[in-house]
Structures are given as structure tokens and as C-alpha cells.
Scaffold this motif. Structure first.
Motif, short mmCIF file in Angstrom:
data_model
loop_
_atom_site.label_atom_id
_atom_site.label_comp_id
_atom_site.label_asym_id
_atom_site.label_seq_id
_atom_site.Cartn_x
_atom_site.Cartn_y
_atom_site.Cartn_z
N PRO A 96 0.80 -1.22 0.00
CA PRO A 96 0.00 0.00 0.00
C PRO A 96 0.84 1.28 0.00
O PRO A 96 0.47 2.26 -0.61
CB PRO A 96 -0.83 -0.10 1.27
N ASP A 97 1.99 1.25 0.69
CA ASP A 97 2.82 2.46 0.76
C ASP A 97 3.31 2.88 -0.63
O ASP A 97 3.34 4.08 -0.94
CB ASP A 97 4.00 2.25 1.69
N ASN A 98 3.68 1.91 -1.45
CA ASN A 98 4.16 2.20 -2.79
C ASN A 98 3.07 2.88 -3.62
O ASN A 98 3.32 3.84 -4.33
CB ASN A 98 4.64 0.91 -3.46
N LEU A 99 1.84 2.40 -3.50
CA LEU A 99 0.72 2.98 -4.23
C LEU A 99 0.43 4.40 -3.76
O LEU A 99 0.19 5.31 -4.57
CB LEU A 99 -0.53 2.10 -4.07
N LEU A 100 0.47 4.62 -2.46
CA LEU A 100 0.26 5.97 -1.92
C LEU A 100 1.35 6.93 -2.40
O LEU A 100 1.06 8.06 -2.78
CB LEU A 100 0.25 5.93 -0.38
N GLY B 79 -2.10 17.99 2.58
CA GLY B 79 -3.22 17.07 2.45
C GLY B 79 -2.87 15.66 2.83
O GLY B 79 -1.86 15.40 3.48
N ARG B 80 -3.74 14.75 2.37
CA ARG B 80 -3.62 13.34 2.73
C ARG B 80 -4.12 12.50 1.55
O ARG B 80 -5.15 12.80 0.96
CB ARG B 80 -4.46 13.08 3.97
N VAL B 81 -3.38 11.45 1.25
CA VAL B 81 -3.82 10.43 0.31
C VAL B 81 -4.17 9.21 1.15
O VAL B 81 -3.37 8.79 1.99
CB VAL B 81 -2.71 10.07 -0.71
N ILE B 82 -5.36 8.66 0.95
CA ILE B 82 -5.83 7.52 1.74
C ILE B 82 -6.17 6.38 0.78
O ILE B 82 -6.83 6.59 -0.23
CB ILE B 82 -7.09 7.88 2.55
N LEU B 83 -5.75 5.17 1.14
CA LEU B 83 -6.09 3.98 0.37
C LEU B 83 -7.15 3.19 1.13
O LEU B 83 -6.90 2.67 2.21
CB LEU B 83 -4.85 3.11 0.15
N VAL B 84 -8.35 3.15 0.56
CA VAL B 84 -9.46 2.40 1.15
C VAL B 84 -9.76 1.25 0.20
O VAL B 84 -10.25 1.47 -0.91
CB VAL B 84 -10.71 3.29 1.34
N ASP B 85 -9.41 0.04 0.64
CA ASP B 85 -9.50 -1.14 -0.21
C ASP B 85 -8.68 -0.89 -1.48
O ASP B 85 -7.49 -0.74 -1.40
CB ASP B 85 -10.96 -1.51 -0.49
N GLN B 86 -9.31 -0.77 -2.63
CA GLN B 86 -8.57 -0.52 -3.88
C GLN B 86 -8.79 0.90 -4.41
O GLN B 86 -8.47 1.19 -5.57
CB GLN B 86 -8.99 -1.54 -4.94
N THR B 87 -9.34 1.79 -3.58
CA THR B 87 -9.66 3.14 -4.02
C THR B 87 -8.77 4.16 -3.29
O THR B 87 -8.63 4.11 -2.07
CB THR B 87 -11.14 3.48 -3.74
N LEU B 88 -8.18 5.06 -4.08
CA LEU B 88 -7.37 6.14 -3.52
C LEU B 88 -8.21 7.40 -3.38
O LEU B 88 -8.96 7.76 -4.30
CB LEU B 88 -6.20 6.46 -4.45
N TYR B 89 -8.09 8.06 -2.25
CA TYR B 89 -8.76 9.34 -2.02
C TYR B 89 -7.71 10.39 -1.72
O TYR B 89 -6.72 10.12 -1.04
CB TYR B 89 -9.73 9.24 -0.84
N LEU B 90 -7.93 11.59 -2.24
CA LEU B 90 -7.02 12.70 -2.01
C LEU B 90 -7.80 13.85 -1.39
O LEU B 90 -8.80 14.29 -1.95
CB LEU B 90 -6.39 13.17 -3.34
N ILE B 91 -7.33 14.31 -0.25
CA ILE B 91 -7.92 15.45 0.44
C ILE B 91 -6.81 16.48 0.56
O ILE B 91 -5.72 16.17 1.06
CB ILE B 91 -8.41 15.06 1.85
N SER C 92 -11.96 16.06 9.75
CA SER C 92 -13.41 15.97 9.57
C SER C 92 -13.82 14.86 8.60
O SER C 92 -15.00 14.54 8.50
CB SER C 92 -13.98 17.31 9.09
N PHE C 93 -12.85 14.25 7.91
CA PHE C 93 -13.16 13.20 6.95
C PHE C 93 -13.00 11.83 7.58
O PHE C 93 -12.03 11.58 8.28
CB PHE C 93 -12.24 13.31 5.73
N THR C 94 -13.95 10.94 7.32
CA THR C 94 -13.91 9.58 7.82
C THR C 94 -14.12 8.62 6.67
O THR C 94 -15.13 8.71 5.96
CB THR C 94 -15.00 9.35 8.88
N ALA C 95 -13.17 7.73 6.48
CA ALA C 95 -13.32 6.71 5.45
C ALA C 95 -14.13 5.56 6.03
O ALA C 95 -13.90 5.13 7.16
CB ALA C 95 -11.95 6.22 4.99
N LYS C 96 -15.10 5.08 5.26
CA LYS C 96 -15.95 3.98 5.74
C LYS C 96 -15.94 2.83 4.76
O LYS C 96 -15.70 2.97 3.62
CB LYS C 96 -17.38 4.47 5.91
#
Length: 85
Positions: free
Chosen positions: A1-5, A49-61, A81-85
Motif C-alpha cells: 500500500p505504501d508504494n501505491l500511496l 493534504g492526505r492520500v488515503i487507500l481504502v481497499d482498492q480506491t485512492l482518495y485525495l484530500i 473531519s473526513f472519515t473513510a468507511k
């Protein structure tokens, strides 16, 4: 996961033109692997900001700001204020 982030962050930095990585730090957000970052894009303009990996989806805030008006407490309130679910 770290490599993908890291690849996602590098793609983001490439997309902002003159972006230069100031710092990055691996962390967890809502139990998911994440990468916090700070990028300088001009003499007085930065992005944090923050890049988050949730399962196979990347989110960028991210927040783009002028350095003279930056407020760390506001940023922490925003990023928390953001929560990944």
C-alpha cells in the motif's frame, strides 16, 4: 500500500507544475493506510493534504493556501473531519 500511496502523491505533485515535496509521513486514517504531505508550489503558496487507500480506491484530500494566511488549527480541523468507511 505504501508504494501505491507514494505513486499517487508523486502524480499529484507532477500535476501541480512546479511542486516540490516539503514533507510526507505515513499514517493511518480511520484504520486505512494514508500518506500526509506538504508540497510547496510557489514562493508563498503551498498544499497540504492526505492520500488515503481504502481497499482498492485512492482518495485525495488537500488544502491549497497562501503561506501568510495558513492556520494549522483550521487545517487539522478540516483534515480530521473526513472519515473513510
Amino acid at each position: 500500500p505504501d508504494n501505491l500511496l507514494e505513486r499517487a502523491l508523486n502524480a499529484f505533485i507532477s500535476g501541480v507544475g512546479n511542486g516540490a515535496l516539503v514533507s510526507s509521513d505515513y499514517t493511518y486514517a480511520s484504520g486505512y493506510r494514508a500518506l500526509d504531505f506538504h508540497v510547496s508550489i510557489a514562493d508563498n503558496e503551498d498544499v497540504k493534504g492526505r492520500v488515503i487507500l481504502v481497499d482498492q480506491t485512492l482518495y485525495l484530500i488537500a488544502v491549497d493556501y497562501y503561506t501568510q494566511s495558513y492556520n494549522e488549527a483550521d487545517y487539522q480541523r478540516f483534515i480530521s473531519s473526513f472519515t473513510a468507511k
